[in-house]
Design a protein around this motif. Structure first.
Motif, PDB file in Angstrom:
ATOM      1  N   HIS A 171      19.472 -28.112 -40.463  1.00 33.07           N
ATOM      2  CA  HIS A 171      20.692 -28.741 -39.949  1.00 33.07           C
ATOM      3  C   HIS A 171      21.221 -28.017 -38.719  1.00 33.07           C
ATOM      4  N   MET A 172      20.868 -26.732 -38.567  1.00 38.27           N
ATOM      5  CA  MET A 172      21.280 -26.003 -37.370  1.00 38.27           C
ATOM      6  C   MET A 172      20.608 -26.583 -36.135  1.00 38.27           C
ATOM      7  N   LEU A 173      19.367 -27.047 -36.294  1.00 41.55           N
ATOM      8  CA  LEU A 173      18.688 -27.689 -35.169  1.00 41.55           C
ATOM      9  C   LEU A 173      19.336 -29.033 -34.843  1.00 41.55           C
ATOM     10  N   ARG A 174      19.795 -29.748 -35.866  1.00 39.63           N
ATOM     11  CA  ARG A 174      20.534 -31.004 -35.639  1.00 39.63           C
ATOM     12  C   ARG A 174      21.851 -30.709 -34.922  1.00 39.63           C
ATOM     13  N   HIS A 175      22.558 -29.665 -35.371  1.00 38.50           N
ATOM     14  CA  HIS A 175      23.802 -29.261 -34.698  1.00 38.50           C
ATOM     15  C   HIS A 175      23.529 -28.897 -33.233  1.00 38.50           C
ATOM     16  N   SER A 176      22.434 -28.166 -33.011  1.00 33.78           N
ATOM     17  CA  SER A 176      22.111 -27.733 -31.651  1.00 33.78           C
ATOM     18  C   SER A 176      21.784 -28.937 -30.775  1.00 33.78           C
ATOM     19  N   PHE A 177      21.037 -29.880 -31.331  1.00 32.13           N
ATOM     20  CA  PHE A 177      20.730 -31.127 -30.617  1.00 32.13           C
ATOM     21  C   PHE A 177      22.023 -31.802 -30.167  1.00 32.13           C
ATOM     22  N   ALA A 178      22.979 -31.973 -31.084  1.00 36.44           N
ATOM     23  CA  ALA A 178      24.227 -32.679 -30.770  1.00 36.44           C
ATOM     24  C   ALA A 178      25.060 -31.909 -29.758  1.00 36.44           C
ATOM     25  N   SER A 179      25.162 -30.594 -29.944  1.00 39.01           N
ATOM     26  CA  SER A 179      25.988 -29.780 -29.065  1.00 39.01           C
ATOM     27  C   SER A 179      25.436 -29.762 -27.640  1.00 39.01           C
ATOM     28  N   HIS A 180      24.132 -29.585 -27.505  1.00 40.56           N
ATOM     29  CA  HIS A 180      23.526 -29.504 -26.181  1.00 40.56           C
ATOM     30  C   HIS A 180      23.575 -30.858 -25.472  1.00 40.56           C
ATOM     31  N   LEU A 181      23.405 -31.938 -26.234  1.00 36.71           N
ATOM     32  CA  LEU A 181      23.454 -33.274 -25.642  1.00 36.71           C
ATOM     33  C   LEU A 181      24.865 -33.596 -25.154  1.00 36.71           C
ATOM     34  N   LEU A 182      25.852 -33.258 -25.967  1.00 36.52           N
ATOM     35  CA  LEU A 182      27.238 -33.528 -25.579  1.00 36.52           C
ATOM     36  C   LEU A 182      27.645 -32.650 -24.398  1.00 36.52           C
ATOM     37  N   GLU A 183      27.184 -31.421 -24.395  1.00 38.39           N
ATOM     38  CA  GLU A 183      27.500 -30.498 -23.298  1.00 38.39           C
ATOM     39  C   GLU A 183      26.980 -31.025 -21.963  1.00 38.39           C
ATOM     40  N   SER A 184      25.795 -31.641 -21.999  1.00 38.37           N
ATOM     41  CA  SER A 184      25.179 -32.136 -20.766  1.00 38.37           C
ATOM     42  C   SER A 184      25.702 -33.500 -20.345  1.00 38.37           C
ATOM     43  N   SER A 185      25.960 -34.377 -21.336  1.00 41.91           N
ATOM     44  CA  SER A 185      26.308 -35.763 -21.012  1.00 41.91           C
ATOM     45  C   SER A 185      27.796 -36.060 -21.089  1.00 41.91           C
ATOM     46  N   GLY A 186      28.501 -35.397 -22.015  1.00 41.27           N
ATOM     47  CA  GLY A 186      29.912 -35.705 -22.240  1.00 41.27           C
ATOM     48  C   GLY A 186      30.129 -37.053 -22.905  1.00 41.27           C
ATOM     49  N   ASP A 187      29.070 -37.692 -23.405  1.00 42.72           N
ATOM     50  CA  ASP A 187      29.165 -39.033 -23.978  1.00 42.72           C
ATOM     51  C   ASP A 187      29.234 -38.942 -25.497  1.00 42.72           C
ATOM     52  N   LEU A 188      30.457 -38.896 -26.015  1.00 44.66           N
ATOM     53  CA  LEU A 188      30.655 -38.711 -27.446  1.00 44.66           C
ATOM     54  C   LEU A 188      30.129 -39.898 -28.248  1.00 44.66           C
ATOM     55  N   ARG A 189      30.333 -41.114 -27.739  1.00 45.96           N
ATOM     56  CA  ARG A 189      29.882 -42.315 -28.452  1.00 45.96           C
ATOM     57  C   ARG A 189      28.358 -42.339 -28.591  1.00 45.96           C
ATOM     58  N   ALA A 190      27.670 -41.951 -27.535  1.00 45.61           N
ATOM     59  CA  ALA A 190      26.205 -41.935 -27.599  1.00 45.61           C
ATOM     60  C   ALA A 190      25.717 -40.920 -28.629  1.00 45.61           C
ATOM     61  N   VAL A 191      26.348 -39.745 -28.647  1.00 42.11           N
ATOM     62  CA  VAL A 191      25.965 -38.716 -29.618  1.00 42.11           C
ATOM     63  C   VAL A 191      26.242 -39.208 -31.031  1.00 42.11           C
ATOM     64  N   GLN A 192      27.365 -39.913 -31.223  1.00 40.45           N
ATOM     65  CA  GLN A 192      27.672 -40.489 -32.533  1.00 40.45           C
ATOM     66  C   GLN A 192      26.557 -41.425 -33.000  1.00 40.45           C
ATOM     67  N   GLU A 193      26.097 -42.299 -32.109  1.00 37.44           N
ATOM     68  CA  GLU A 193      25.043 -43.250 -32.460  1.00 37.44           C
ATOM     69  C   GLU A 193      23.738 -42.523 -32.787  1.00 37.44           C
ATOM     70  N   LEU A 194      23.399 -41.529 -31.996  1.00 34.33           N
ATOM     71  CA  LEU A 194      22.150 -40.807 -32.209  1.00 34.33           C
ATOM     72  C   LEU A 194      22.154 -40.033 -33.527  1.00 34.33           C
ATOM     73  N   LEU A 195      23.317 -39.503 -33.899  1.00 28.79           N
ATOM     74  CA  LEU A 195      23.420 -38.752 -35.148  1.00 28.79           C
ATOM     75  C   LEU A 195      23.541 -39.661 -36.370  1.00 28.79           C
ATOM     76  N   GLY A 196      23.945 -40.911 -36.148  1.00 24.02           N
ATOM     77  CA  GLY A 196      24.134 -41.819 -37.274  1.00 24.02           C
ATOM     78  C   GLY A 196      25.437 -41.605 -37.996  1.00 24.02           C
ATOM     79  N   HIS A 197      26.458 -41.101 -37.280  1.00 24.05           N
ATOM     80  CA  HIS A 197      27.778 -40.921 -37.885  1.00 24.05           C
ATOM     81  C   HIS A 197      28.515 -42.261 -37.924  1.00 24.05           C
ATOM     82  N   SER A 198      29.039 -42.622 -39.087  1.00 24.35           N
ATOM     83  CA  SER A 198      29.790 -43.873 -39.183  1.00 24.35           C
ATOM     84  C   SER A 198      31.183 -43.730 -38.583  1.00 24.35           C
ATOM     85  N   ASP A 199      31.719 -42.514 -38.563  1.00 22.31           N
ATOM     86  CA  ASP A 199      33.071 -42.257 -38.054  1.00 22.31           C
ATOM     87  C   ASP A 199      32.982 -41.268 -36.901  1.00 22.31           C
TER      88      ASP A 199
END
Length: 309
Positions: A252-280
């Protein structure tokens, strides 16, 4: 020297309760000590507020005290335990007919803040993957493990999602993977070039482990069955130790790292939400705090007016 607080008006009921826990319920000394500590805190407040009996306390008063103690630094976890102690104590008093109601029955502690997830920085992930890649040439199992780690970091999969992958989960030349997430929610996420290369390398080795039990599972154990979540966890921890990672690494740390690095580079919270599969999206927003921490660290290090003298 301060005068000791006078608990004589309400200590007898506490003593009776503690004896009940000790002799009838046979609770451990540690549990009894926790009850005693919580009720002593309440009795101190009763004295300070001129409350003369347990019967006199109302729910609103307890709520005020909880807010006061929270402001003094008592954690949400400690407050929740204190509420539980009070609730059970009043149940005891009710059973003896010494109070008319339980003012703690509906109390709720302030919500505990979720701890921020721990992540690896991009250089640490690169080091971990490069170290493993250098060992994978002549070892099918390490070739498999490299594909697993690359896929975790490339696509942000959960552990259960990755172990459930079948050969037909991939499409478009392994550039996309379809996963079934929580509550059977399906999503399709991209697979990066490094992960695609590692997958193709592993699939060339996969026939070496094939047995009648393999089915369509992408990732196989040494006996040829679908790899288990525990095996993946153990292998990742082992490789992280060998690579000299400063923290214990888990999937799960690799999943966290994926999300953190993607958001840091893109700033697109909605896209990260979709990629992670978060309903909220509020679940995804925790990564914005990580991003701010990174920015704040850069600021503190680089800005000439931020440096402490």
């Amino acid at each position: 020297m301060k005068e000791p607080l006078d608990f004589s008006a309400f200590q007898p009921q506490v003593d009776a309760f503690i004896n009940y826990l000790r002799h009838e319920k046979q609770h451990s000394p540690h549990t009894i000590s926790a009850y005693q500590r919580d009720l002593t805190r309440v009795m101190k407040q009763m004295v300070l507020d001129d409350v003369s009996s347990w019967q006199q306390i109302q729910e609103r008063q307890l709520k005020n005290w909880l807010g006061l103690w929270h402001g003094e630094g008592l954690s949400s976890r400690s407050l929740q335990r204190l509420i539980s102690s009070l609730r059970r104590f009043y149940q005891f008093l009710l059973s003896r007919g010494e109070v008319a109601n339980n003012p703690a029955q509906l109390l709720r502690a302030p919500k505990m803040g979720k701890p921020l997830p721990i992540t690896l920085d991009a250089d640490q992930v690169g080091q971990l993957l490069d170290d493993l890649a250098g060992q994978a040439d002549n070892d099918p199992l390490k070739c498999r493990d490299l594909a697993i780690l690359e896929l975790f970091y490339s696509s942000g999969l959960r552990l259960a999602e990755l172990t459930a992958l079948n050969l037909d989960s991939f499409s478009n030349g392994f550039s996309q993977v379809r996963v079934i997430g929580k509550r059977s929610k399906e999503r399709v996420v991209p697979v990066g070039s490094k992960a695609r290369a590692a997958l193709e390398r592993w699939l060339a080795c996969r026939p070496l482990l094939l047995t009648a039990d393999s089915g369509e599972a992408v990732f196989l154990s040494k006996p040829g069955k679908r790899i288990s979540t525990r095996q993946i966890q153990n292998r990742i921890q082992q490789f992280a130790r060998e690579a000299g990672m400063p923290v214990s690494v888990h999937p799960h740390m690799l999943r966290h790292s994926f999300a953190s690095h993607l958001l840091e580079s893109s700033g697109d919270l909605r896209a990260v939400q979709e990629l992670l599969g978060h309903s909220d999206i509020s679940t995804t927003q925790i990564y914005t705090h990580l991003d701010f921490q990174h920015l704040a660290a850069v600021y503190d290090k680089a800005h000439p007016r931020a440096k402490k003298k």
